[in-house]
Write a protein that holds these residues in place. Structure first.
Motif, PDB file in Angstrom:
ATOM      1  N   SER A 236      46.710  29.936  44.202  1.00  0.00           N
ATOM      2  CA  SER A 236      46.428  30.864  45.308  1.00  0.00           C
ATOM      3  C   SER A 236      46.838  30.309  46.670  1.00  0.00           C
ATOM      4  O   SER A 236      46.316  30.750  47.693  1.00  0.00           O
ATOM      5  N   ALA A 237      47.764  29.370  46.695  1.00  0.00           N
ATOM      6  CA  ALA A 237      48.137  28.730  47.955  1.00  0.00           C
ATOM      7  C   ALA A 237      48.661  29.719  48.989  1.00  0.00           C
ATOM      8  O   ALA A 237      48.492  29.525  50.198  1.00  0.00           O
ATOM      9  N   LYS A 238      49.298  30.790  48.542  1.00  0.00           N
ATOM     10  CA  LYS A 238      49.870  31.767  49.468  1.00  0.00           C
ATOM     11  C   LYS A 238      48.875  32.855  49.870  1.00  0.00           C
ATOM     12  O   LYS A 238      49.212  33.749  50.655  1.00  0.00           O
ATOM     13  N   ARG A 239      47.675  32.790  49.338  1.00  0.00           N
ATOM     14  CA  ARG A 239      46.654  33.778  49.676  1.00  0.00           C
ATOM     15  C   ARG A 239      45.635  33.178  50.626  1.00  0.00           C
ATOM     16  O   ARG A 239      45.549  31.959  50.777  1.00  0.00           O
ATOM     17  N   ALA A 240      44.841  34.045  51.238  1.00  0.00           N
ATOM     18  CA  ALA A 240      43.827  33.601  52.199  1.00  0.00           C
ATOM     19  C   ALA A 240      42.527  33.193  51.516  1.00  0.00           C
ATOM     20  O   ALA A 240      41.625  32.684  52.170  1.00  0.00           O
ATOM     21  N   TYR A 241      42.411  33.427  50.208  1.00  0.00           N
ATOM     22  CA  TYR A 241      41.220  32.997  49.473  1.00  0.00           C
ATOM     23  C   TYR A 241      41.608  32.698  48.034  1.00  0.00           C
ATOM     24  O   TYR A 241      42.665  33.126  47.547  1.00  0.00           O
ATOM     25  N   ASP A 242      40.764  31.949  47.346  1.00  0.00           N
ATOM     26  CA  ASP A 242      41.041  31.528  45.974  1.00  0.00           C
ATOM     27  C   ASP A 242      40.389  32.435  44.938  1.00  0.00           C
ATOM     28  O   ASP A 242      40.981  32.722  43.900  1.00  0.00           O
ATOM     29  N   LEU A 243      39.153  32.844  45.210  1.00  0.00           N
ATOM     30  CA  LEU A 243      38.373  33.620  44.252  1.00  0.00           C
ATOM     31  C   LEU A 243      37.547  34.674  44.975  1.00  0.00           C
ATOM     32  O   LEU A 243      37.261  34.544  46.171  1.00  0.00           O
ATOM     33  N   CYS A 244      37.138  35.706  44.227  1.00  0.00           N
ATOM     34  CA  CYS A 244      36.152  36.649  44.739  1.00  0.00           C
ATOM     35  C   CYS A 244      34.770  36.193  44.275  1.00  0.00           C
ATOM     36  O   CYS A 244      34.645  35.173  43.582  1.00  0.00           O
ATOM     37  N   ASP A 245      33.739  36.920  44.651  1.00  0.00           N
ATOM     38  CA  ASP A 245      32.377  36.506  44.273  1.00  0.00           C
ATOM     39  C   ASP A 245      31.733  37.458  43.277  1.00  0.00           C
ATOM     40  O   ASP A 245      30.516  37.470  43.118  1.00  0.00           O
ATOM     41  N   THR A 246      32.568  38.239  42.560  1.00  0.00           N
ATOM     42  CA  THR A 246      32.040  39.229  41.628  1.00  0.00           C
ATOM     43  C   THR A 246      32.420  38.873  40.198  1.00  0.00           C
ATOM     44  O   THR A 246      33.100  37.876  39.934  1.00  0.00           O
ATOM     45  N   ILE A 247      32.041  39.730  39.265  1.00  0.00           N
ATOM     46  CA  ILE A 247      32.331  39.525  37.857  1.00  0.00           C
ATOM     47  C   ILE A 247      33.829  39.528  37.587  1.00  0.00           C
ATOM     48  O   ILE A 247      34.290  39.030  36.553  1.00  0.00           O
TER      49      ILE A 247
END
Length: 406
Positions: A236-247
Motif C-alpha cells: 500500500s505504499a502508493k496509498r494514503a492508508y494501509d488498512l480499513c477498520d472494518t470486516i
C-alpha cells in the motif's frame, strides 16, 4: 387444491463428490427457500473457533499456526500501520483538547505545539484550498470556532498518549498514536490513525476473537492479525492508508476496545509474523470453516479436514446452521425465471457431508444456469459457501409403514 412444495433427492456423479442434492418446487406455492450450511466465512487459513478448539486440546500457538498455515515459518516485523477510520464521515478531523497535543505538517515534517486555554475544548483539522488544511479550536465561552493556523499540506494530531476522536454523532472513540487528515475526493478529508503495529493489534485482537479464549488461541490470533497487517502494508505504499477498520480488512476498535487478556497475547508474541519463502504471508482467517479449510491461490492455503473447528467446548455457533431466503431472491440470483430444480452439482469431497459446495445449478422456466457456491453466497448473503438444500416433506400421502408380505 393449492400446490405445495415437492422436494426430491437426486443422485448424480460429479467431478469430486458422489452426490448432488436437488429441490423441485412450484414457485407460486413457496414464498421461502430453506438453505442449510456449515461454517462462517471463506474458510481459508485459520478458523478462529478452530484455534480455540485446538487450544482447549492443549495445542500451543505455534502448533495452531503450523496447522492452519502449513509450510510457513516464524519471522519478525515492526513499524507503524495506517488505518482508515470509517466511522468518521465528517469533512475533517475533530479531537478533544488534551495535554501534549501537537500538529505535524506532513510535507515539511514540522511539529507545532498547540496553545492551551481553559476555553478551548476541541481542535479540528479541516480542508483549506485545493490540497491544504486549516487548524481551528472551539471556544466554549463564545461557542464559535477560531482559526489558529493554515497549511498548504495535510496535517495530523499527535503527541498525546491517547487522543479522543469526536465522531459525527458526538460519540467519542479513543486512539493511540496520531490522527491524520488525508486528501479525499473534493473538499473532504478522511481520518487515518497512524499507530505502532503492536498498539494497533491491541485494538484488533479483542474485536476478532473473544478475550475469554485460551491464551494459545489469542496468541495465534495476534500473530495472524500482525502478519495480515504487514502483508497489506507492503502493498500500500502508493496509498494514503494501509488498512480499513472494518470486516473488509480487520476489525479495529482502538484504545477503548483493549482487554487485559488480548493485550497479554499481543505482548507474548511481540513482532512475530508468519513467512513463506522469507516474505509475510496473507494470513487470512475466518470465524469457522465448517470442518475443513478451503484451498486458496497460495501454497500455504490448502484444503484439509479440520478436527478443531467443532471441537467440544469451543463454543462455535456455526458448526451447522439453517436460514431461509425469499424464493424471489433465489430466482433473481440465477435469472432463469421460475425455478423448478435447485441443486448442488459439485462438492470438494473434503469434510463432512461431501465437503464444501463448489457449483450450484438452477433449472427454471427460462432455462438453466450455474453459479459458484461463492457467487450464490454473495448474492444471498449467506454465512458461507458450504451449503445444501434440505429435503422438504412430499405433498402426497405415503403408505403406512408395516410388515412386508412374503
Amino acid at each position: 387444491m393449492k400446490k405445495r412444495l415437492i422436494a426430491t433427492v437426486v443422485l448424480a456423479s460429479t467431478l469430486i463428490s458422489a452426490t448432488a442434492e436437488a429441490r423441485e418446487f412450484d414457485p407460486t406455492a413457496v414464498a421461502e427457500t430453506s438453505i442449510s450450511g456449515r461454517g462462517f466465512g471463506h474458510g481459508r487459513g485459520m478458523s478462529q473457533y478452530g484455534a480455540q478448539g485446538a487450544a482447549i486440546a492443549g495445542k500451543s500457538a505455534k502448533q495452531i499456526l503450523d496447522f492452519y498455515y502449513p509450510g510457513t515459518t516464524t519471522g519478525k516485523a515492526t513499524g507503524a500501520i495506517r488505518v482508515r477510520i470509517s466511522a468518521d464521515t465528517t469533512d475533517g478531523v475533530r479531537v478533544a483538547a488534551v495535554n501534549n497535543l501537537r500538529v505535524r505538517d506532513l510535507v515539511r515534517n514540522k511539529l507545532y505545539a498547540l496553545p492551551k486555554a481553559s476555553t478551548r475544548n476541541q481542535w479540528s483539522i479541516d480542508p483549506y484550498g485545493e490540497h491544504g488544511t486549516k487548524v481551528s479550536s472551539f471556544n466554549t465561552k463564545t461557542g464559535k470556532w477560531t482559526l489558529w493556523k493554515t497549511f498548504t499540506s495535510m496535517t495530523q494530531f499527535e503527541g498525546a498518549a491517547v487522543t479522543s476522536l469526536i465522531l459525527p454523532s458526538g460519540a467519542v472513540r479513543r486512539y493511540r498514536g496520531g490522527l491524520r487528515a488525508i486528501d479525499a475526493s473534493g473538499k473532504h478529508l478522511d481520518t487515518v490513525n497512524v499507530v505502532s503495529l503492536e498498539h494497533y493489534l491491541r485494538g484488533v485482537v479483542p474485536r476478532e476473537a473473544l478475550s475469554s479464549w485460551r491464551p494459545a488461541a489469542l496468541q495465534a490470533q495476534a500473530v495472524a492479525a500482525r502478519t495480515y497487517s504487514v502483508f497489506h502494508r507492503s502493498r500500500s505504499a502508493k496509498r494514503a492508508y494501509d488498512l480499513c477498520d472494518t470486516i473488509a480488512c480487520q476489525v479495529y476498535g482502538g484504545y477503548d476496545d483493549e482487554k487485559k487478556a488480548t493485550n497479554a497475547a499481543v505482548t507474548a508474541t511481540a513482532g512475530q509474523v508468519r513467512l513463506y519463502k522469507g516474505q509475510p504471508i496473507i494470513a487470512e482467517f475466518s470465524s469457522a470453516n465448517g470442518g475443513a479449510t478451503a484451498a486458496g491461490k497460495v501454497p500455504y492455503q490448502v484444503m484439509k479436514v479440520d478436527p478443531w473447528d467443532a471441537y467440544p467446548g469451543n463454543g462455535n455457533p456455526n458448526v451447522t446452521w439453517t436460514v431461509t431466503r425469499k424464493t424471489a431472491d433465489v430466482q433473481a440470483a440465477f435469472d432463469v425465471g421460475s425455478i423448478r430444480t435447485l441443486r448442488v452439482i459439485r462438492r470438494t469431497g473434503v469434510g463432512p457431508a461431501g465437503g464444501r459446495a463448489a457449483r450450484i445449478e438452477a433449472v427454471g422456466s427460462k432455462g438453466r444456469a450455474e453459479l459458484s457456491a461463492d457467487q450464490l453466497r454473495g448474492r444471498l448473503h449467506l454465512k458461507s459457501a458450504w451449503i445444501a438444500f434440505p429435503v422438504a416433506a412430499l405433498d402426497m400421502p405415503t403408505l403406512p409403514v408395516g410388515p412386508v408380505g412374503r
